[in-house]
Design a protein around this motif. Structure first.
Motif, short mmCIF file in Angstrom:
data_model
loop_
_atom_site.label_atom_id
_atom_site.label_comp_id
_atom_site.label_asym_id
_atom_site.label_seq_id
_atom_site.Cartn_x
_atom_site.Cartn_y
_atom_site.Cartn_z
N ASP A 1 -15.55 -23.34 14.46
CA ASP A 1 -16.79 -22.88 13.82
C ASP A 1 -17.65 -22.02 14.75
O ASP A 1 -18.82 -21.77 14.46
CB ASP A 1 -17.61 -24.08 13.34
CG ASP A 1 -16.91 -24.86 12.25
OD1 ASP A 1 -16.18 -24.24 11.44
OD2 ASP A 1 -17.09 -26.09 12.20
N HIS B 1 -19.11 -19.08 12.88
CA HIS B 1 -19.46 -19.32 11.48
C HIS B 1 -20.94 -18.99 11.26
O HIS B 1 -21.78 -19.29 12.08
CB HIS B 1 -19.17 -20.77 11.11
CG HIS B 1 -19.07 -21.00 9.65
ND1 HIS B 1 -20.16 -21.12 8.83
CD2 HIS B 1 -17.99 -21.13 8.85
CE1 HIS B 1 -19.77 -21.32 7.59
NE2 HIS B 1 -18.46 -21.33 7.57
N LYS C 1 -22.55 -22.73 9.66
CA LYS C 1 -22.26 -24.01 10.32
C LYS C 1 -22.58 -23.90 11.80
O LYS C 1 -22.34 -22.87 12.43
CB LYS C 1 -20.78 -24.36 10.20
CG LYS C 1 -20.33 -24.84 8.88
CD LYS C 1 -18.87 -25.26 9.00
CE LYS C 1 -18.28 -25.70 7.70
NZ LYS C 1 -16.85 -26.03 7.86
#
Length: 147
Positions: free
Chosen positions: A124, A127, A130
């Protein structure tokens, strides 16, 4: 043995000490760590500089390059291949481990500062919504450009 500096933001402080070439952060059994850190250098204007960084981990970490200038109000900015009017070249390979080199041609006084190699193998890490579970680990080198 060389001096190795790694910054672990999720621990809230940087660690400085001697090592045999490996600075690492262990998180839940996965290791993302440096096996080669960039070295500080002093250069003349119009020279070039090349910095190297290597990291290992499972999965293989991504490497990014960042820069903070010598001015008091500057913050870190990410560097990319072709930055600074195409004077910056970044090469990276991702095989058994990650390797990356940054090359800066035709140096100016404004190229003086701290160059930071960042590595992360958190899925992540980039991301948009997130938060990553593991922060990027960092290794720094200073480049001093003099006339």
């Amino acid at each position: 043995i060389h001096l190795c500096r790694a910054v672990f933001p999720d621990l809230g402080k940087g660690e400085i000490g001697e090592s045999s070439g490996l600075c690492y952060l262990e998180h839940k059994g996965n290791k993302a760590g440096f096996i080669k850190s960039p070295l500080s250098q002093k250069k003349l204007t119009e020279d070039s500089v090349e910095l190297h960084c290597e990291a290992l981990g499972n999965p293989i970490p991504e490497i990014q390059w960042w820069f903070e200038g010598d001015e008091w109000n500057e913050t870190y900015a990410q560097l990319w291949d072709g930055a600074r009017q195409d004077r910056v070249k970044i090469n990276a390979t991702y095989n058994l481990h990650s390797t990356s080199s940054i090359y800066i041609a035709n140096l100016t006084i404004n190229d003086s500062g701290t160059y930071e190699c960042r590595a992360s193998n958190d899925p992540d890490r980039n991301h948009l919504s997130k938060s990553p579970k593991v922060k990027w680990i960092r290794s720094q080198a200073n480049v001093f450009v003099i006339e």
